[in-house]
Design a protein around this motif. Structure first.
Motif, PDB file in Angstrom:
ATOM      1  N   ASP A  61      -0.004 120.701  -3.599  1.00 34.45           N
ATOM      2  CA  ASP A  61       0.700 121.051  -4.716  1.00 34.45           C
ATOM      3  C   ASP A  61       1.659 119.918  -5.140  1.00 34.45           C
ATOM      4  OD1 ASP A  61      -0.432 123.246  -4.378  1.00 34.45           O
ATOM      5  OD2 ASP A  61       1.092 124.543  -3.536  1.00 34.45           O
ATOM      6  N   THR A  62       1.760 118.815  -4.396  1.00 33.88           N
ATOM      7  CA  THR A  62       2.778 117.739  -4.377  1.00 33.88           C
ATOM      8  C   THR A  62       1.938 116.530  -4.510  1.00 33.88           C
ATOM      9  OG1 THR A  62       3.483 117.321  -2.385  1.00 33.88           O
ATOM     10  CG2 THR A  62       4.518 119.145  -3.433  1.00 33.88           C
ATOM     11  N   GLU A 216       6.090 107.688 -11.821  1.00 26.25           N
ATOM     12  CA  GLU A 216       5.745 108.334 -10.607  1.00 26.25           C
ATOM     13  C   GLU A 216       4.836 108.050  -9.626  1.00 26.25           C
ATOM     14  OE1 GLU A 216       5.096 113.291  -9.637  1.00 26.25           O
ATOM     15  OE2 GLU A 216       4.658 112.400 -11.702  1.00 26.25           O
ATOM     16  N   ARG A 226      13.318 113.693  -3.249  1.00 26.82           N
ATOM     17  CA  ARG A 226      14.381 113.846  -4.128  1.00 26.82           C
ATOM     18  C   ARG A 226      13.806 114.650  -4.957  1.00 26.82           C
ATOM     19  NH1 ARG A 226      17.023 112.664  -8.548  1.00 26.82           N
ATOM     20  NH2 ARG A 226      19.219 113.113  -8.599  1.00 26.82           N
ATOM     21  N   ARG A 227      12.874 114.394  -5.832  1.00 26.09           N
ATOM     22  CA  ARG A 227      12.254 115.225  -6.905  1.00 26.09           C
ATOM     23  C   ARG A 227      11.878 116.251  -6.553  1.00 26.09           C
ATOM     24  NH1 ARG A 227      10.260 112.026 -11.523  1.00 26.09           N
ATOM     25  NH2 ARG A 227       8.547 113.681 -11.402  1.00 26.09           N
ATOM     26  N   LEU A 228      11.100 116.482  -5.173  1.00 27.29           N
ATOM     27  CA  LEU A 228      10.757 117.682  -4.677  1.00 27.29           C
ATOM     28  C   LEU A 228      11.808 118.563  -4.394  1.00 27.29           C
ATOM     29  CD1 LEU A 228       7.951 119.199  -3.571  1.00 27.29           C
ATOM     30  CD2 LEU A 228       8.606 118.222  -1.578  1.00 27.29           C
ATOM     31  N   MET A 230      14.593 118.883  -5.970  1.00 32.58           N
ATOM     32  CA  MET A 230      15.340 119.323  -7.211  1.00 32.58           C
ATOM     33  C   MET A 230      14.261 120.285  -7.910  1.00 32.58           C
ATOM     34  SD  MET A 230      17.993 117.575  -7.656  1.00 32.58           S
ATOM     35  CE  MET A 230      18.466 117.634  -9.301  1.00 32.58           C
ATOM     36  N   SER A 231      13.079 119.898  -7.632  1.00 31.56           N
ATOM     37  CA  SER A 231      12.150 121.023  -8.538  1.00 31.56           C
ATOM     38  C   SER A 231      11.707 122.399  -7.611  1.00 31.56           C
ATOM     39  CB  SER A 231      10.646 120.175  -8.631  1.00 31.56           C
ATOM     40  OG  SER A 231       9.910 119.828  -7.651  1.00 31.56           O
ATOM     41  N   GLN A 232      11.594 122.121  -6.333  1.00 32.38           N
ATOM     42  CA  GLN A 232      11.091 123.243  -5.562  1.00 32.38           C
ATOM     43  C   GLN A 232      12.128 123.837  -4.563  1.00 32.38           C
ATOM     44  OE1 GLN A 232       8.284 124.362  -5.947  1.00 32.38           O
ATOM     45  NE2 GLN A 232       7.336 122.727  -6.924  1.00 32.38           N
ATOM     46  N   GLY A 234      15.576 123.861  -5.183  1.00 31.50           N
ATOM     47  CA  GLY A 234      16.669 124.277  -5.801  1.00 31.50           C
ATOM     48  C   GLY A 234      16.678 125.790  -5.685  1.00 31.50           C
ATOM     49  N   ASP A 238      11.428 127.199  -3.188  1.00 31.56           N
ATOM     50  CA  ASP A 238      10.407 127.068  -2.192  1.00 31.56           C
ATOM     51  C   ASP A 238      10.893 126.111  -1.330  1.00 31.56           C
ATOM     52  OD1 ASP A 238       8.060 127.049  -0.854  1.00 31.56           O
ATOM     53  OD2 ASP A 238       6.745 126.625  -2.578  1.00 31.56           O
TER      54      ASP A 238
END
Length: 275
Positions: A61-62, A216, A226-228, A230-232, A234, A238
């Motif tokens: 998923d990532t 990316e 950090r992106r993960l 922020m997206s998951q 937060g 998740d």
């Protein structure tokens, strides 16, 4: 006799307590990574059911695998550049006693006292002018030389026995032969320590790469995490997935530490004894 045993017992107890304190964050991270999302705030460290599929989801998923590959291969290249440049520079500063050489060493060492943030703007301008922004090459070149590595190896090289160096010179050894047959074998433990230190620094570096890398496909694991988050992670969306990604990101450092652990201890012991 009794007092010696008591001191030994207290020492072991203190070390055990410190070890538990240091291990606890990793234990909490792992236990959180195998929880279900709806059981995250149920209380307790240990989950009712271990959901190891969270680790599979990190790769499905990532883009964690891409981030890991970018960080590892760039860190390995940086290690090669830094170690080679440090060996050559340290040899010069350890063997040449001329005043201007030692003055150069002092000037180079003085730049190590500058905060790294001071160099961000001029380094960014230079890299942008050569069109290397958002590239791995730009980051590698900016990290190709380490002043700490030069200083660390120089301190090791000056401890090489003069008798060994003199004997090698009598056998006709030149500078390169001296470096590869005398100095490098003597400093192998120190070099192993530098490999670990350099890898950890490069692998965990966030601020400078985040200024250079924007696409990316070129991102490193620190930026990707950090992106993960922020997206998951937060608002607890998740969080177990984010914790599983963090646990996976630590594996390369744990493996390298396990492989080079004895050499690092020997290196530090030699520096302490010869101090």
């Amino acid at each position: 006799m009794y007092l010696a045993r008591l001191k030994k017992g207290i020492s072991y107890a203190a070390l055990t307590a410190i070890g538990i304190i240091m291990v606890f964050p990793y234990l909490w991270m792992f236990m959180t990574s195998v929880k279900a999302k709806d059981k995250l705030y149920s209380g307790g460290i240990f989950p009712d059911t271990f959901h190891f599929e969270n680790y599979i989801r990190v790769f499905t998923d990532t883009k964690m695998l891409l981030y890991l590959w970018n960080s590892i291969y760039v860190s390995v290249i940086i290690i090669v550049f830094q170690i080679l440049s440090a060996i050559l520079a340290a040899y010069v500063f350890a063997t040449m006693k001329k005043k201007w050489v030692q003055l150069c060493f002092v000037v180079i060492l003085a730049t190590y006292m500058l905060p790294s943030a001071v160099t961000y703007i001029p380094s960014f301008i230079i890299i942008s002018k050569v069109n290397l922004l958002d590239t791995h090459l730009g980051y590698i070149l900016s990290e190709a030389i380490s002043i700490f590595a030069i200083f660390f190896l120089r301190q090791t090289f000056i401890q090489v026995p003069k008798e060994v160096v003199h004997a090698a010179k009598l056998d006709g050894a030149g500078h390169l032969k001296l470096i590869f047959t005398v100095y490098i074998p003597y400093a192998k433990n120190a070099i192993a320590s530098l490999v670990l230190i350099t890898f950890i620094y490069s692998y965990n570096n966030y601020m400078w790469p985040s200024l250079l890398i924007k696409s990316e496909e070129n991102m490193f694991v620190t930026i990707g995490l950090r992106r993960l988050f922020m997206s998951q992670a937060g608002y607890g969306m998740d969080f177990p997935l984010a914790m599983a990604a963090c646990a996976i990101s630590l594996l390369p450092m744990f493996i390298l530490l396990a492989v080079s652990n004895k050499k690092i201890i020997n290196s530090m012991a030699n520096l302490y004894v010869n101090k």
